[in-house]
Write a protein that holds these residues in place. Sequence first.
Motif, PDB file in Angstrom:
ATOM      1  N   PHE C 252      -7.488  16.008   9.596  1.00  0.00           N
ATOM      2  CA  PHE C 252      -6.105  16.076   9.131  1.00  0.00           C
ATOM      3  C   PHE C 252      -5.311  16.952  10.085  1.00  0.00           C
ATOM      4  CE2 PHE C 252      -6.537  14.369   4.737  1.00  0.00           C
ATOM      5  CZ  PHE C 252      -7.906  14.250   4.707  1.00  0.00           C
ATOM      6  N   SER C 254      -2.797  18.708  10.010  1.00  0.00           N
ATOM      7  CA  SER C 254      -1.856  19.350   9.093  1.00  0.00           C
ATOM      8  C   SER C 254      -2.002  20.851   9.205  1.00  0.00           C
ATOM      9  CB  SER C 254      -2.159  18.937   7.644  1.00  0.00           C
ATOM     10  OG  SER C 254      -2.192  17.545   7.528  1.00  0.00           O
ATOM     11  N   GLY C 255      -0.941  21.543   8.872  1.00  0.00           N
ATOM     12  CA  GLY C 255      -1.044  22.978   8.940  1.00  0.00           C
ATOM     13  C   GLY C 255       0.216  23.675   8.501  1.00  0.00           C
ATOM     14  N   TYR C 271       5.561  23.443   6.744  1.00  0.00           N
ATOM     15  CA  TYR C 271       4.340  22.665   6.579  1.00  0.00           C
ATOM     16  C   TYR C 271       4.418  21.432   7.461  1.00  0.00           C
ATOM     17  CZ  TYR C 271       3.612  25.725   2.684  1.00  0.00           C
ATOM     18  OH  TYR C 271       3.440  26.839   1.932  1.00  0.00           O
ATOM     19  N   ARG C 272       3.329  21.158   8.120  1.00  0.00           N
ATOM     20  CA  ARG C 272       3.260  20.022   9.018  1.00  0.00           C
ATOM     21  C   ARG C 272       2.175  19.085   8.506  1.00  0.00           C
ATOM     22  NH1 ARG C 272      -0.364  19.946  12.791  1.00  0.00           N
ATOM     23  NH2 ARG C 272      -0.623  22.175  12.493  1.00  0.00           N
ATOM     24  N   THR C 273       2.536  17.825   8.247  1.00  0.00           N
ATOM     25  CA  THR C 273       1.550  16.845   7.792  1.00  0.00           C
ATOM     26  C   THR C 273       1.562  15.686   8.769  1.00  0.00           C
ATOM     27  OG1 THR C 273       2.021  17.485   5.523  1.00  0.00           O
ATOM     28  CG2 THR C 273       0.743  15.487   5.831  1.00  0.00           C
ATOM     29  N   GLY C 274       0.546  15.623   9.594  1.00  0.00           N
ATOM     30  CA  GLY C 274       0.505  14.607  10.638  1.00  0.00           C
ATOM     31  C   GLY C 274      -0.501  13.512  10.351  1.00  0.00           C
ATOM     32  N   ASP C 275      -0.955  12.871  11.399  1.00  0.00           N
ATOM     33  CA  ASP C 275      -1.888  11.767  11.246  1.00  0.00           C
ATOM     34  C   ASP C 275      -3.222  12.233  10.670  1.00  0.00           C
ATOM     35  OD1 ASP C 275       0.111  10.405  12.460  1.00  0.00           O
ATOM     36  OD2 ASP C 275      -0.993   9.943  14.293  1.00  0.00           O
TER      37      ASP C 275
END
Lengths: 335, 335, 335, 335
Positions: C252, C254-255, C271-275
């Motif tokens: 994930f 994400s972070g 908040y970062r929600t990536g691939d």
Amino acid sequence: MTVNVGVVGLGYWGPNLVRVLHELAEAELVAVCDLDTVRLAKIRRRYPAVRCTTSYEDLLADDSIDAVALATPVSTHHPLAMRALKVGKHVFVEKPLAASSAEAEEMIALAGDCDLVLMPGHTFLYSPPVNVVKDLIDSGELGDIYFISTSRVNLGLHQSDVSVLWDLGPHDFSILRYWLEENPEHVSAMARACVVPGTPDVAFVNLAYPSGTVAHVELSWLAPSKLRRTAVVGSEKMVVYDDTSNEPVRIFDSGVSLPDPATFGEYKLTYRTGDIVSPAISAVEPLALELRDFCHSISDGVIPRSGALLGGDVVRTIEVVENHLVKALGAAALR
Amino acid sequence: MTVNVGVVGLGYWGPNLVRVLHELAEAELVAVCDLDTVRLAKIRRRYPAVRCTTSYEDLLADDSIDAVALATPVSTHHPLAMRALKVGKHVFVEKPLAASSAEAEEMIALAGDCDLVLMPGHTFLYSPPVNVVKDLIDSGELGDIYFISTSRVNLGLHQSDVSVLWDLGPHDFSILRYWLEENPEHVSAMARACVVPGTPDVAFVNLAYPSGTVAHVELSWLAPSKLRRTAVVGSEKMVVYDDTSNEPVRIFDSGVSLPDPATFGEYKLTYRTGDIVSPAISAVEPLALELRDFCHSISDGVIPRSGALLGGDVVRTIEVVENHLVKALGAAALR
Amino acid sequence: MTVNVGVVGLGYWGPNLVRVLHELAEAELVAVCDLDTVRLAKIRRRYPAVRCTTSYEDLLADDSIDAVALATPVSTHHPLAMRALKVGKHVFVEKPLAASSAEAEEMIALAGDCDLVLMPGHTFLYSPPVNVVKDLIDSGELGDIYFISTSRVNLGLHQSDVSVLWDLGPHDFSILRYWLEENPEHVSAMARACVVPGTPDVAFVNLAYPSGTVAHVELSWLAPSKLRRTAVVGSEKMVVYDDTSNEPVRIFDSGVSLPDPATFGEYKLTYRTGDIVSPAISAVEPLALELRDFCHSISDGVIPRSGALLGGDVVRTIEVVENHLVKALGAAALR
Amino acid sequence: MTVNVGVVGLGYWGPNLVRVLHELAEAELVAVCDLDTVRLAKIRRRYPAVRCTTSYEDLLADDSIDAVALATPVSTHHPLAMRALKVGKHVFVEKPLAASSAEAEEMIALAGDCDLVLMPGHTFLYSPPVNVVKDLIDSGELGDIYFISTSRVNLGLHQSDVSVLWDLGPHDFSILRYWLEENPEHVSAMARACVVPGTPDVAFVNLAYPSGTVAHVELSWLAPSKLRRTAVVGSEKMVVYDDTSNEPVRIFDSGVSLPDPATFGEYKLTYRTGDIVSPAISAVEPLALELRDFCHSISDGVIPRSGALLGGDVVRTIEVVENHLVKALGAAALR
């Protein structure tokens, strides 16, 4: 009574027959036969007591052998089975029973004349979850069966000799035949040979049955992820059967209620969403049950669950679907 | 330029148009119209500044209104849209565009003659995951599109006026039309009216396209659990788009490699199973994008993504499927 | 060089060692040893060339044997391994290495003195998904490892001789030791012997490491459904490793981003929600890799991945957890 | 009797109280109070009849108001509630009841002295799935509760003023208190402030109860994917409660049978894996049930399900866990 069996064909599936017959109390694995001596050697190493031969002739000549189990390419089912029946041997043959319904009928007729068992290996008819669904249908718990929608897809295992219809189709068509106890009267279908020209690897098949039930069967060797999902939608309850799941059968106590037909013009449907139950399901190996049924049908003279007539119906369904495709898309698209 | 809009029809979907138009910078929600005064009162309470009327006539007579947005039953789309176009108003109309392709063509022709925007509300064309898939197809990342298989099913929402084909079909047929940029040339289908006689509530539709792509669309108001699953199988990669999932698009870097055609007689396929990627997808509301596109198409004179011709194609596809069903099953089975 | 191996103990796991060693190019399965002659007979039938004996003495006396592989109860690991090392044989021993850290240290010391390989069978260290995660950690792709939370639970397999800590704990403690390359410095835990008095069948273990990483390990023989889920939360990315899934590793992207510490009083996190990526993972059998590593460590004189010191650390961790439990709950609760 | 309520605090949660109270037959939303006039304006637009004020003093002075509902930061719960109780108003306060058990006790004592309702908003106690599990426990269907393991994690929503223990902990600690009707007597825990120094964002909490039940609670603002999973393992059946699932409660008829204790030395456990049932669960909004309970407790003089004593117990549990952490990790690690 123990049935002495010879297994013919040691390719992909044959060794499974060998393994299960070897462990079955009702059967005695007497001999195996394959043209490939490497395959024979492998079997000899694991089962030193079993006779290995490259000659089908020899097998047929052996009077101690009661039955043959054929796990050979589809095109050989008819000739190999006919020869075995002619010398008085019972025949178990991997699905599909034959490469055409004409072949199947000839085999069925000969077996009947000789009073011998002819049994196609529709293993799914012995799968515990398939039988849980069968019981739900038969008991009336699902109500009328409105429709069945099934997908059997994943990436892999293109057969070079047959299309996806003949390779995967027997599974679903035999299950439908077993559950519904009727044959489709209308068929429509779409297929495509995506990778190997002339060999359809994806097919969408629609079936309508005399009772009113309709079914959809999606078959594919090309798919992003494995799917073995069958939804059975009845007027009272619905079922999802998923062979890849830890909970292979899930029963949904859901449905639609239509009110008094008197008030029909202004009807208002009610939706009911009740409990969902995943029944505990026994973990017996279907292949063992199937081969035991074969032995019993020989010793007791009863028709096995996966009977020759059912197997013939499955072949005929595939044929009808294929003819529909040829008519719709042109022969070139198919072969 | 701000577009002054009047919303007509405040049933199930209309209030969403009202809510989104009210918040849109590009639009000014001027008036709402419905025959039901209770519905009007509800809107008046939430949006005191918006004019409420039971008279469509009044709305059309209002010169300050540039466009109408119709969220009324399908059968009214044609008459209401025609009247609006005739008085020079742009028209947004909920999907499907019309109840027949003849109606659709008339509407499209009039809009063309009057140089007015006519836009059907195929909201899914503005859905971020649908567009992620669109980009994957257009960029060639998926390779040739072998086939698309899609299921849109769950228990609930029988429409009393239309069949499942007209109710759910516009979603999938518009997405297919958008992704593939072509119309099906062969169609086969199976349907059944399980609950309400004459109103099919389950349909299995097969489509073949000029490019060779085939598609299967399963539509049902009756199903054990919600399913919104679309598999797009390309020669290079495969995609699963599932609107109900937290990961609505999953890209499978999997495929089959056919070897040198020279060695074709003895070919051996190779299967490749690579990474699976769930791209992060923006959470924009498709309806806002859609209505913004409507406004821009009015102010900038460009064709909206969900254009009238696309909407006409969708209606024609449904019609062809329905005709196929009538021919196959008899008119009685359908209506 | 081929390593001649004798397998000792043919209960649950031993036959797997036999099967894999039999197929391994680097090893020669010379002999098997068990007190139970029925088990020996089974092996003799499948592997006629392998010598079968009930006498460990005989095995040790056989100079042609380079190494023993012990798949016997934990309490026997120390005495059997010590005897083998004393006669100059390399030792592979099923996890855990020993029943106490005192035992483990004695074994490690003796192996060191004799320049012999002593290797505990922490098979998970050879599992492809575990190594994919290891690479992600080592490459820095995950950033700092904030915490790891792992659950290993399902219904079944109560061991009569050891608690769930000694039975399932070695899996997770060895993986943590392998990934983090450090040992916990703080431990707290809770456990309960639900079914068999004195044998804890559920344990919740918290660990804090010198680097700051914390970990939670849930172990249970009692659980409604199988769970093998490990979440690794890093400052840059997060990973879920699930051994029961078709996609055993999911990454994930994400972070959380903390802004400039200067503005800290009024901080606002982003908040970062990536691939999300599921990498393709090879399907090699870990046990084959593990036994190959054992052979290489003998022939090449290198320390195996699952080395004796790592195995000793695992035993010590279990011991510390157990001591904590005794202190917290009283000795009676544990044994 | 209708309860006249004033809502205080219109940040994240307050508007939900406003919305639900506005629709509740048992309550009359009379006034709202917040220091932020922009928030007030928003409410005024939607609910023109509700009085808006920036002065808590005014609210308390209004004799027509029977009760206040506080949705303000935790640190203000005690002072605001105390002032309201002193002027004879019932108090509903968002969870947790107070910032310390000393505060909570003072509030409880005053409410008792004044014969006023003091109710913390532990909304989960009104959640239908939580109550399905409660009924399963109370009826004895699960047998003895061996242990409960719960995870409440996902990426997002760091609170700047409190740790994850005070933010997410009240949910699980109140549910455990409600289900088990006892308070933990042993506690151990591990936590880490990964992102913002001094504010723990992940915590692993172990609890042991007088009855023998143990529980594990994992709380985190940092996690690769949302998890709201609670496993309740009983001697007869097991339950998984998952708030994010379409089937929030799943009952597993599985367990272990210990044989006759007479044969104990040589015991052999039997595992039973039966049906799994997902009961249909009503879709009522918990917040409406909660606020209705508040009104009833005022009008009927009964203790609400989410009572002040339960709320006090929750605060004390958090405090004990926090003290344990301070002792184990040092005060610096926590604040």
